[in-house]
Design a protein around this motif. Sequence first.
Motif, short mmCIF file in Angstrom:
data_model
loop_
_atom_site.label_atom_id
_atom_site.label_comp_id
_atom_site.label_asym_id
_atom_site.label_seq_id
_atom_site.Cartn_x
_atom_site.Cartn_y
_atom_site.Cartn_z
N THR A 230 0.83 -1.19 0.00
CA THR A 230 0.00 0.00 0.00
C THR A 230 0.87 1.25 0.00
O THR A 230 1.75 1.39 0.87
CB THR A 230 -0.91 0.03 1.24
N PRO A 231 0.70 2.17 -0.95
CA PRO A 231 1.51 3.40 -0.98
C PRO A 231 1.29 4.25 0.26
O PRO A 231 0.22 4.20 0.89
CB PRO A 231 1.01 4.11 -2.24
N ASP A 232 2.30 5.04 0.60
CA ASP A 232 2.16 5.99 1.70
C ASP A 232 1.14 7.07 1.35
O ASP A 232 0.39 7.54 2.20
CB ASP A 232 3.51 6.64 2.02
N ILE A 233 1.12 7.46 0.10
CA ILE A 233 0.15 8.43 -0.42
C ILE A 233 -0.55 7.78 -1.60
O ILE A 233 0.09 7.50 -2.62
CB ILE A 233 0.81 9.75 -0.85
N GLN A 234 -1.84 7.52 -1.48
CA GLN A 234 -2.58 6.86 -2.56
C GLN A 234 -3.17 7.93 -3.48
O GLN A 234 -4.01 8.72 -3.07
CB GLN A 234 -3.67 5.96 -1.98
N VAL A 235 -2.68 7.92 -4.70
CA VAL A 235 -3.11 8.90 -5.71
C VAL A 235 -3.37 8.17 -7.01
O VAL A 235 -2.55 7.36 -7.45
CB VAL A 235 -2.02 9.98 -5.94
N SER B 288 2.49 14.82 -8.24
CA SER B 288 2.61 14.82 -6.78
C SER B 288 4.05 14.55 -6.36
O SER B 288 4.57 15.18 -5.44
CB SER B 288 1.68 13.77 -6.17
N ALA B 289 4.69 13.59 -7.04
CA ALA B 289 6.08 13.27 -6.72
C ALA B 289 6.99 14.46 -6.98
O ALA B 289 7.89 14.76 -6.18
CB ALA B 289 6.52 12.07 -7.56
N LEU B 290 6.75 15.16 -8.08
CA LEU B 290 7.59 16.30 -8.43
C LEU B 290 7.45 17.41 -7.39
O LEU B 290 8.44 18.05 -7.01
CB LEU B 290 7.22 16.81 -9.82
#
Length: 496
Positions: free
Chosen positions: A363-368, A469-471
């Motif tokens: 599971t990602p830390d931030i789900q986008v 979001s990553a950027l």
Amino acid sequence: MNKLAKRLTALALSAAMLTAPAGAITADGESETWFDGVWSLIDAFSIKTEHDPYVLQNYINKYLEKHPEEMYDVLNDILGLLDTHSMYLSSEEYSQGFSTLEGFVGIGVGLQQTAGGVQIAEVIRYSAAEEAGLQIGDLIVKIDGEDVSGAESARIAEKLRGKEGTTVELTVRRQGRDITVKIERRQVNQVYVSNSTLTQGVEYIKISSFASQNDWQSFSEIWSSLPRKNTRAVVLDLRGNGGGLIDVAFKIANAMTPEKGVALAGVRYRDDMGGLDQTVSTGGGLPLNKIVVLVNGGTASAAELLTGILQDTAKNVTVIGEKTYGKGQGQMHIPLINGDKLVITTLEMELPRQGCWEGVGLTPDIQVGNSEVSVNASTLHPLDTTKTLHFGETSDDVYAMTERLQLLGLIGEATSTFDGEVLDAVTAFIDSYELPGAVYASPEMLSALDDAISALSGRTYTLDMQLQSALEICRLAAAKPQQYTVLADGSWKSNS
């Protein structure tokens, strides 16, 4: 498949799990299943099974002698009952399903038919062709002394292929000069690693597969180049990466880990094959301010292993995207003499905190998720493409420009101020359109931007919110002090 074949499949699995006592289905006991009890009675009392542990195997062989067309179905039903990843494949099926792992035998060039003959259009990295010094644009004129200057590309490709270890003599014409080299044919694998600089201090690294050691070599070269760029944050894109070689994932994880002695992950084999094998970091990885890992439902196996190691062991890592596939088991690919392949599960991977993720995923830390965007150019603010917009400027034209950059996923939201984030978006657009580099938005750039949005008007496309979001996270991290100092010789030392 007919009922007999299905029954044979059940027999094969049960034969490997027999534990029921002989009286289990008689008056003095109960069996786990009725079939287990019947089979245990056969195994315990039949004169045919007393000295023949292979009675079931012999039975299946006799059946397949009469029904050879069912061999693949019977074997895959048996393997499918053991786990979801084991399978028996024909050589054609294997090549289709595992094309990234197979590669081919040759010298490692791509060819292009031209009016003047066949030219080299691609030289694959780490190939024998690259080592021999062949270059894109070289015109192939002779192969093993034979004039092929008038040959078609298909014939030349066929002559360049051959058995691994054999040698081909190739003459190419470069700038009017003939050059002859001898090249040994060997396994050629594509490289599935690439990179680009997103903005100052932020590097983007895409790994599409862990197909061969070439991918580790390519990643190692990219990673070693980061200090010279004063990189402070990295976006590691593993979306759609279905995995591959586990040891390549371990090598990459180790290279990214600054601390020595960190338990990265374990691989659990059968007890008679060594049991649990733990991998510990050697240390020395570049101390970055931030690493963001992008994942989705296509991120699997070795790609999940790398993601999980970074997620479990590194404080500076954030995982963004959607839940991963959930393949925490590894397989051995066994070639058979008829060209078929037996793919059989031989190990499970175990992360330090999350354990084995088989069937569960990470599971990602931030789900986008990525967004579907519909473009309607008529609703946008008008953009004056005759002006030049400068850094620091605040105007309606800057807002109109950023509206369009937002639709392309190059900026988070529209703004009237030409700040550093807007400059990054403008630079990214200029790079993608191969326009002259600038620290402002020129009329040429604005016209190209307006044309791009007009071409998309009335269409719906996917906006990469995960990368956006990553950027944003990496841009903030890159603004913080660097944790290492680059030395005169290109090496670096930690500031801590």
